[in-house]
Design a protein around this motif. Structure first.
Motif, PDB file in Angstrom:
ATOM      1  N   ASP A  26      10.470 -25.524 -23.613  1.00 28.15           N
ATOM      2  CA  ASP A  26      10.831 -24.354 -22.827  1.00 28.15           C
ATOM      3  C   ASP A  26      12.306 -24.400 -22.437  1.00 28.15           C
ATOM      4  OD1 ASP A  26       8.275 -23.316 -22.919  1.00 28.15           O
ATOM      5  OD2 ASP A  26       7.649 -24.367 -21.090  1.00 28.15           O
TER       6      ASP A  26
ATOM      7  N   HIS B  11      14.793 -15.813 -25.467  1.00 28.70           N
ATOM      8  CA  HIS B  11      13.732 -16.315 -24.590  1.00 28.70           C
ATOM      9  C   HIS B  11      13.616 -15.452 -23.348  1.00 28.70           C
ATOM     10  CE1 HIS B  11      10.924 -19.434 -23.420  1.00 28.70           C
ATOM     11  NE2 HIS B  11      11.487 -19.478 -22.220  1.00 28.70           N
ATOM     12  N   LYS B  12      14.742 -15.035 -22.771  1.00 31.83           N
ATOM     13  CA  LYS B  12      14.727 -14.166 -21.586  1.00 31.83           C
ATOM     14  C   LYS B  12      14.123 -12.810 -21.935  1.00 31.83           C
ATOM     15  CE  LYS B  12      18.757 -16.194 -19.348  1.00 31.83           C
ATOM     16  NZ  LYS B  12      20.166 -15.987 -18.979  1.00 31.83           N
TER      17      LYS B  12
ATOM     18  N   GLU C  15      10.376 -13.097 -22.148  1.00 32.44           N
ATOM     19  CA  GLU C  15       9.730 -13.207 -20.837  1.00 32.44           C
ATOM     20  C   GLU C  15       9.624 -11.849 -20.159  1.00 32.44           C
ATOM     21  OE1 GLU C  15      12.039 -16.060 -18.707  1.00 32.44           O
ATOM     22  OE2 GLU C  15      11.006 -17.764 -19.602  1.00 32.44           O
ATOM     23  N   LYS C  16      10.590 -10.962 -20.390  1.00 34.20           N
ATOM     24  CA  LYS C  16      10.556  -9.617 -19.791  1.00 34.20           C
ATOM     25  C   LYS C  16       9.459  -8.750 -20.400  1.00 34.20           C
ATOM     26  CE  LYS C  16      15.364  -9.149 -18.422  1.00 34.20           C
ATOM     27  NZ  LYS C  16      16.618  -8.395 -18.634  1.00 34.20           N
TER      28      LYS C  16
END
Length: 84
Positions: free
Chosen positions: A10, A78-79, A82-83
């Motif tokens: 992660d 990755h961000k 996640e959204k």
């Protein structure tokens, strides 16, 4: 950063290592350039040593920056994931 983030990928560990690799490579470039400068006894080998130091420093910087760009792309993807 905890153990779970590292074990499950992660969080990336490599970007923190790239800075150390950059400085280590830069020291190697300078040592190699100085070795080239003083290995021969001609002005051409001295100039070649300067080229090795200058070109090697620039090439090392570009290589490390490209690696960091790859990891920044990973972080941004990755961000975004996640959204969603």
């Amino acid at each position: 950063m905890n153990a779970r983030q590292i074990l499950y990928f992660d969080s990336m560990l490599t970007p923190k290592i790239i800075t150390f690799v950059y400085w280590l490579s830069l020291v190697g470039v300078v040592i190699g350039g100085l070795g080239t400068m003083f290995a021969g006894r001609s002005f051409a080998s001295f100039l070649m040593g300067l080229v090795v130091i200058g070109g090697g420093a620039i090439a090392t910087r570009i290589y490390c920056e490209l690696l960091i760009v790859l990891f920044k792309i990973h972080e941004n993807i990755h961000k975004l994931a996640e959204k969603a």
